[in-house]
Design a protein around this motif. Structure first.
Motif, PDB file in Angstrom:
ATOM      1  N   THR A 114       0.895  -1.477   0.188  1.00  0.00           N
ATOM      2  CA  THR A 114      -0.330   0.358  -0.187  1.00  0.00           C
ATOM      3  C   THR A 114       1.572   1.103  -0.455  1.00  0.00           C
ATOM      4  O   THR A 114       0.713   1.975  -0.198  1.00  0.00           O
ATOM      5  N   ALA A 115       2.101   1.575   0.857  1.00  0.00           N
ATOM      6  CA  ALA A 115       2.789   2.491   1.114  1.00  0.00           C
ATOM      7  C   ALA A 115       3.716   1.945  -0.129  1.00  0.00           C
ATOM      8  O   ALA A 115       3.696   3.807  -0.682  1.00  0.00           O
ATOM      9  N   ALA A 118       2.269   4.921  -3.384  1.00  0.00           N
ATOM     10  CA  ALA A 118       1.661   6.063  -2.397  1.00  0.00           C
ATOM     11  C   ALA A 118       2.034   7.282  -3.695  1.00  0.00           C
ATOM     12  O   ALA A 118       0.936   8.113  -3.390  1.00  0.00           O
ATOM     13  N   THR A 156      -6.113   0.004   0.122  1.00  0.00           N
ATOM     14  CA  THR A 156      -6.372   1.714  -0.454  1.00  0.00           C
ATOM     15  C   THR A 156      -5.713   2.069   0.707  1.00  0.00           C
ATOM     16  O   THR A 156      -5.635   1.164   2.648  1.00  0.00           O
ATOM     17  N   LEU A 157      -5.639   2.933   1.963  1.00  0.00           N
ATOM     18  CA  LEU A 157      -5.069   3.534   3.544  1.00  0.00           C
ATOM     19  C   LEU A 157      -6.149   3.070   4.314  1.00  0.00           C
ATOM     20  O   LEU A 157      -6.420   3.259   5.516  1.00  0.00           O
ATOM     21  N   GLU A 186       4.140  12.959  -1.329  1.00  0.00           N
ATOM     22  CA  GLU A 186       2.843  12.212  -1.523  1.00  0.00           C
ATOM     23  C   GLU A 186       3.259  11.209  -0.777  1.00  0.00           C
ATOM     24  O   GLU A 186       2.608  10.012   0.019  1.00  0.00           O
ATOM     25  N   GLU A 187       4.128  10.666  -0.657  1.00  0.00           N
ATOM     26  CA  GLU A 187       4.635   9.689   0.890  1.00  0.00           C
ATOM     27  C   GLU A 187       5.009  10.344   1.888  1.00  0.00           C
ATOM     28  O   GLU A 187       3.897   9.588   2.675  1.00  0.00           O
ATOM     29  N   PHE A 190       1.634  10.605   3.378  1.00  0.00           N
ATOM     30  CA  PHE A 190       1.170   9.290   3.267  1.00  0.00           C
ATOM     31  C   PHE A 190       1.306   8.736   4.243  1.00  0.00           C
ATOM     32  O   PHE A 190       0.397   7.806   5.282  1.00  0.00           O
ATOM     33  N   ARG A 193      -0.429  10.769   7.246  1.00  0.00           N
ATOM     34  CA  ARG A 193      -2.117  10.343   6.976  1.00  0.00           C
ATOM     35  C   ARG A 193      -2.192   8.919   7.731  1.00  0.00           C
ATOM     36  O   ARG A 193      -3.902   9.242   8.611  1.00  0.00           O
TER      37      ARG A 193
END
Length: 216
Positions: A114-115, A118, A156-157, A186-187, A190, A193
């Motif tokens: 998932t990561a 990202a 997804t996250l 973006e990372e 991520f 969040r």
């Protein structure tokens, strides 16, 4: 035989070597495990992440000529008793423990994938290269099939957070941290969040970074 911990360790090895998600900076830390990165400054990592990495390193360093374990059943060779003064190896863990560890290892592997998605860096070419490296590292067809299935359909996250048990919150964040270098907006967004959704405060995040020997 499917080994989720070794599969997790393989993906961690690729991430720490800068081989996950396109062109990435090589990691300088490696949980203090010889043979990876530059020899990390921290002790072996966080819970199952460290166990998986150590198990994978052990598999990589095993001699190909090592004798296979004897099979059980009629006619199987009986292993010799340990020498005097040497403790016998512990019995294998109960099936329930193996099932739980497999489930946890797959969850952490999904957190890494998932990561890695990202910032959209795992495309078809990178997916093929990642699987080629895993195949060259000795993963069996069942493990490769599981890895490919996860890469093709990442969580997804929100899905990842919803499936994260309370006891795995720090390790889930740690797995994501291992997977990316956090050198893009973006990372970083991520990870911010993810930490917030998992309920990790700044102190908790710093502890995970420190225990994994990765830069904050």
């Amino acid at each position: 035989m499917f080994n989720a911990e070794r599969l997790l360790g393989q993906l961690m090895g690729q991430a720490l070597g800068g081989q996950l998600g396109g062109s990435r900076k090589r990691r300088k830390q490696s949980f203090g495990i010889p043979g990876l990165g530059g020899g990390g400054k921290a002790a072996v990592g966080l819970g199952l992440l460290g166990v998986a990495m150590a198990a994978y390193e052990h598999y990589q360093q095993k001699s190909p000529a090592a004798a296979p374990q004897p099979l059980s059943g009629p006619g199987a060779a009986v292993p010799p008793p340990p020498p005097p003064g040497v403790a016998a190896p512990p019995p294998p863990p109960p099936a329930a423990d193996v099932a739980l560890r497999t489930e946890q290892a797959m969850h952490l592997l999904r957190a890494m994938i998932t990561a890695a998605h990202a910032d959209g860096l795992i495309d078809g070419d990178e997916r093929g290269a990642l699987l080629d490296r895993a195949r060259a590292a000795g993963l069996d067809p069942e493990e490769l099939e599981a890895l490919e299935a996860e890469i093709r359909a990442p969580f997804t996250l929100e899905q990842l957070v919803a499936r994260t048990p309370r006891a795995l919150r720090a390790e889930t964040y740690g797995a994501a941290l291992v997977a990316i270098t956090a050198d893009t907006a973006e990372e970083r967004a991520f990870l911010d969040r993810l930490a917030g959704e998992l309920g990790l405060d700044e102190a908790g995040r710093r502890e995970v970074h420190a225990r994994l020997g990765l830069d904050s």
